[in-house]
Design a protein around this motif. Structure first.
Motif, mmCIF file in Angstrom:
data_model
loop_
_atom_site.group_PDB
_atom_site.id
_atom_site.type_symbol
_atom_site.label_atom_id
_atom_site.label_comp_id
_atom_site.label_asym_id
_atom_site.label_seq_id
_atom_site.Cartn_x
_atom_site.Cartn_y
_atom_site.Cartn_z
ATOM 1 N N ARG A 1 0.877 -1.244 0.205
ATOM 2 C CA ARG A 1 -0.072 0.137 -0.094
ATOM 3 C C ARG A 1 0.825 1.370 0.153
ATOM 4 O O ARG A 1 1.936 1.366 0.548
ATOM 5 C CB ARG A 1 -1.042 -0.028 1.287
ATOM 6 N N LEU A 2 0.349 2.319 -0.692
ATOM 7 C CA LEU A 2 1.194 3.570 -0.921
ATOM 8 C C LEU A 2 0.200 4.664 -0.827
ATOM 9 O O LEU A 2 -0.797 4.732 -1.673
ATOM 10 C CB LEU A 2 2.045 3.530 -1.949
ATOM 11 N N ARG A 3 0.008 5.279 0.408
ATOM 12 C CA ARG A 3 -0.767 6.526 0.477
ATOM 13 C C ARG A 3 -2.348 6.222 0.317
ATOM 14 O O ARG A 3 -3.048 6.909 -0.551
ATOM 15 C CB ARG A 3 -0.286 7.531 -0.383
ATOM 16 N N PRO B 1 8.720 5.517 -1.786
ATOM 17 C CA PRO B 1 8.603 6.645 -0.829
ATOM 18 C C PRO B 1 8.371 6.106 0.611
ATOM 19 O O PRO B 1 8.222 4.819 0.737
ATOM 20 C CB PRO B 1 7.242 7.300 -0.886
ATOM 21 N N LYS B 2 8.813 6.568 1.736
ATOM 22 C CA LYS B 2 8.968 5.978 3.168
ATOM 23 C C LYS B 2 7.888 5.730 3.561
ATOM 24 O O LYS B 2 7.664 4.764 4.565
ATOM 25 C CB LYS B 2 9.543 7.018 3.970
ATOM 26 N N ASP B 3 6.496 6.245 3.229
ATOM 27 C CA ASP B 3 5.337 5.820 3.755
ATOM 28 C C ASP B 3 4.768 4.448 3.152
ATOM 29 O O ASP B 3 3.567 4.378 3.315
ATOM 30 C CB ASP B 3 4.255 7.198 3.441
ATOM 31 N N VAL B 4 5.325 3.916 2.171
ATOM 32 C CA VAL B 4 4.895 2.763 1.665
ATOM 33 C C VAL B 4 4.866 1.666 2.937
ATOM 34 O O VAL B 4 5.482 1.609 3.867
ATOM 35 C CB VAL B 4 5.906 2.183 0.807
ATOM 36 N N GLN B 5 3.566 0.690 2.696
ATOM 37 C CA GLN B 5 3.372 -0.083 4.018
ATOM 38 C C GLN B 5 3.251 -1.280 3.091
ATOM 39 O O GLN B 5 2.775 -1.766 1.945
ATOM 40 C CB GLN B 5 2.110 0.180 4.570
ATOM 41 N N HIS C 1 7.384 13.076 -5.584
ATOM 42 C CA HIS C 1 6.714 12.198 -4.769
ATOM 43 C C HIS C 1 7.541 11.149 -3.824
ATOM 44 O O HIS C 1 6.888 10.309 -3.141
ATOM 45 C CB HIS C 1 5.863 11.448 -5.582
ATOM 46 N N GLY C 2 8.887 11.545 -3.607
ATOM 47 C CA GLY C 2 9.418 10.828 -2.468
ATOM 48 C C GLY C 2 10.092 9.653 -2.874
ATOM 49 O O GLY C 2 11.097 8.942 -2.182
#
Length: 509
Positions: A248-250, A445-449, A501-502
Motif C-alpha cells: 500500500r502507498l498513500r 517513498p518512506k510511507d509505503v506499507q 513524490h519521494g
C-alpha cells in the motif's frame, strides 16, 4: 527415542484398517476436546501472557505460524497428537501408514489453517451444510487470530458450537472471501514475469523467508530445481496470470501480477502469440476491475514482442486503464547516474527504445556518444560518433550497456570503467578493476506499507525503474498511455515528478 521407548512401535505392518478407524475415534473423542479446552485455558491470564501470546505475536498468520509456540505448548500438542498414534500401537493395531499418514495430515491441516489463504469454496458448504462443523478453514482460524475469544477448535468447529465459542460472522466472512467480494480493487498493477527456475522460488507463497531478502542462489533452492521444471511445464500448459504480492502507498493498493512465462520463453518465436495473449487478458482484466495504471515489466514490453505495449493500446482504444512501459523513468535513472563531468560515453544497444532515448538526451547535453550503429538525426551527428569497440576502449571510462557484454568484450574497456546497464539478463561483472551498476531502480517513498518481499536482487523497498515509472504515473494522475518509443522531452519531467513524490534513486558504484 520412540522406537526404543515403546517396543510396540517396532516391526509395524504397512497398513491396519482397524488401527486407522480406532485412531480416528480417539482423535474425535480425546484429541479434539482436549485441545479445545487446553486452548481456551491458554487464552486466559498468565498462560496467555507468558506462553500463548508468542503464537499470536505474528501479525499476519502464515503456514509456519502453526509451529511458532513455546516448548510447553509443543509438549501439550505432542500429547494431543500422540494419543491416536500410541493407543492403536499398544493394542496391536498400529501401522506405518497410520503413523506417517496421521502426522502428515495433522501438520498439513495445522499449516493450512494458518496459511491465511482460503482454499475451501463456499459452494462446498452450501452443498454439504454439516461439513462446516467437521473441518475448519483458513478463514475460520483467521477469525480466531483477529478476535482471540472464539473459534478455539483444533480441526472440528463442532466443539466450538458445543462450547458456545463459535463466531457467528465466520461463515459470512468465508463466503465473502470465497466469492472475492471483500477484495479491494488495486489502483496500480505491475505486470511481472518469471526470470528462471531458481528465481521463480523467490516469492512469498513458496519461501517467505527467502523472498524477504534480495535474491541469491541458495543450496536449498537447487534441491527443488527438478520440481521447478515440472511446475514450469504445468504453468506453460495451464496457468493464467496470477497475483504474486501487494503493498500500500498513500491509501492505495498496489499489486504485482505475474505472467506465467519464464525468461527463455520470450525468445522462442512460437511462444510470442501466447505471451501476448496472457498480457492482453491481464490488461483487459485490470480494465474491467477498475485498475487505473498497469505497468509492464522488462520482457513484457519487449519491442519485438508487442512494440513496447502499443499492440494492446492500438487494439483496445477504449481502455480506461493506462498502460505504461516505465522506460521513460528508466532512462532518467540511467542518465542521472552518469557523473556531471563526463564528456563522452560508450553506448551499446543504441537502436533500442532506451538506447535511442539515452543517446539523444546525452547529445542534447552535448555529451559525445560513441556507438556502433549508423543511424542518427542529422543535428546530432557531431556528437554521435560511429566507432569500433576497440577504439572506444582507448579512453572512454563510462560504458552504458544495452546489450549483453561477454567477458572478452568487457576486456576492451580501460581500467576504472563503470558499466551502466539496461540489459536483461544483467551483465556479469568479470573485471575487478571496473565497477558495475545494477539495473535502474528507485526506492519507494518512506510511507509505503506492507512490503513483504524483495524485487529480485534489490533491497526491500527498492523496485526496478519501470515499476517505479508506473507508480509515478499513478501519483501524478496522468491520463495518457506510455507505450512505444520514449518521448525524450518527458525524461526530465518524469524524473522531477518521481523526486517530488519521494522516490529516491539508488546508485550502485
Amino acid at each position: 527415542m520412540s522406537l526404543y521407548t515403546f517396543p510396540a512401535l517396532r516391526d509395524l505392518p504397512q497398513w491396519d484398517v482397524w488401527g486407522i478407524l480406532l485412531a480416528f475415534f480417539l482423535h474425535v473423542t480425546i484429541s479434539e476436546p482436549l485441545f479445545y479446552f487446553v486452548h481456551r485455558a491458554f487464552h486466559r491470564g498468565h498462560l496467555f501472557s507468558l506462553y500463548h501470546s508468542l503464537h499470536h505475536s505474528s501479525k499476519v498468520p502464515q503456514s509456519f505460524t502453526a509451529g511458532f509456540a513455546t516448548p510447553l505448548e509443543h509438549l501439550i500438542l505432542s500429547v494431543v497428537m500422540g494419543v491416536p498414534l500410541l493407543v492403536p500401537c499398544l493394542v496391536g493395531n498400529g501401522s506405518l501408514g497410520l503413523i506417517y499418514g496421521y502426522v502428515l495430515l495433522f501438520d498439513f491441516l495445522r499449516c493450512m489453517g494458518h496459511s491465511n489463504v482460503e482454499v475451501f469454496p463456499h459452494k462446498l458448504f452450501e452443498a454439504l451444510p454439516l461439513l462446516k462443523y467437521f473441518i475448519y478453514t483458513p478463514t475460520y482460524h483467521s477469525v480466531h487470530h483477529m478476535e482471540k475469544n472464539s473459534n478455539f477448535c483444533l480441526f472440528m468447529p463442532l466443539f466450538d458450537l458445543l462450547g458456545g465459542t463459535l463466531d457467528n460472522k465466520t461463515w459470512k466472512l468465508h463466503k465473502e472471501i470465497s466469492l472475492g467480494r471483500n477484495d479491494q480493487v488495486p489502483d496500480f498493477v505491475f505486470l511481472a514475469h518469471v526470470l528462471d527456475l531458481v528465481s521463480a522460488m523467490h516469492v512469498q507463497f513458496i519461501f517467505r523467508w527467502h523472498s524477504s531478502m534480495p535474491f541469491a542462489v541458495k543450496p536449498l533452492l537447487l534441491v527443488f530445481w527438478p520440481v521447478a521444471i515440472v511446475i514450469m511445464l504445468c504453468m506453460w500448459a495451464w496457468s493464467k496470470t496470477f497475483l504474486v504480492s501487494m503493498y500500500r502507498l498513500r491509501g492505495r493498493l498496489h499489486q504485482i501480477w505475474a505472467v506465467p512465462r519464464f525468461g527463455f520463453q520470450y525468445f522462442l518465436p512460437f511462444a510470442k502469440d501466447g505471451i501476448n495473449h496472457h498480457i492482453e487478458l491481464a490488461i483487459l482484466r485490470a480494465d474491467k476491475m477498475g485498475v487505473k495504471v498497469l505497468s509492464l515489466a522488462a520482457l513484457n514490453k519487449n519491442e519485438a514482442l508487442n512494440g513496447g505495449g502499443m499492440l494492446f493500446t492500438s487494439k483496445h482504444q477504449d481502455l480506461r486503464v493506462r498502460v505504461v512501459h516505465g522506460n521513460t523513468l528508466t532512462a532518467a535513472v540511467i542518465l542521472n547516474e552518469i557523473p556531471k563531468d563526463v564528456q563522452e560515453v560508450f553506448l551499446t544497444g543504441a537502436t533500442s527504445k532506451l538506447g535511442r532515448a539515452i543517446a539523444l538526451h546525452l547529445c542534447r547535453k552535448k555529451i559525445r556518444v560513441l556507438k556502433i550503429q549508423k543511424e542518427a538525426p542529422p543535428q546530432f551527428q557531431q556528437y554521435l560518433v560511429q566507432v569500433t569497440k576497440i577504439q572506444a576502449a582507448k579512453n572512454c571510462k563510462t560504458w552504458i550497456a544495452g546489450k549483453w557484454l561477454s567477458p572478452r568484450e568487457q576486456l576492451w574497456a580501460p581500467p576504472g570503467t563503470h558499466f551502466h546497464q539496461f540489459v536483461i539478463p544483467p551483465i556479469i561483472g568479470f573485471r575487478k578493476d571496473c565497477t558495475y551498476g545494477r539495473l535502474a531502480a528507485m526506492r519507494l517513498p518512506k510511507d509505503v506499507q506492507g512490503l513483504g518481499m524483495c524485487e529480485y536482487t534489490l533491497e526491500r523497498g527498492v523496485v526496478h525503474a519501470c515499476h517505479a515509472g508506473g507508480v509515478v504515473h499513478l501519483l501524478e494522475g496522468w491520463t495518457h498511455h506510455e507505450v512505444g518509443p520514449i518521448d525524450v522531452d518527458r525524461i526530465d519531467v518524469v524524473w522531477r515528478a518521481a523526486l517530488k513524490h519521494g522516490l529516491a534513486p539508488q546508485l550502485h558504484y
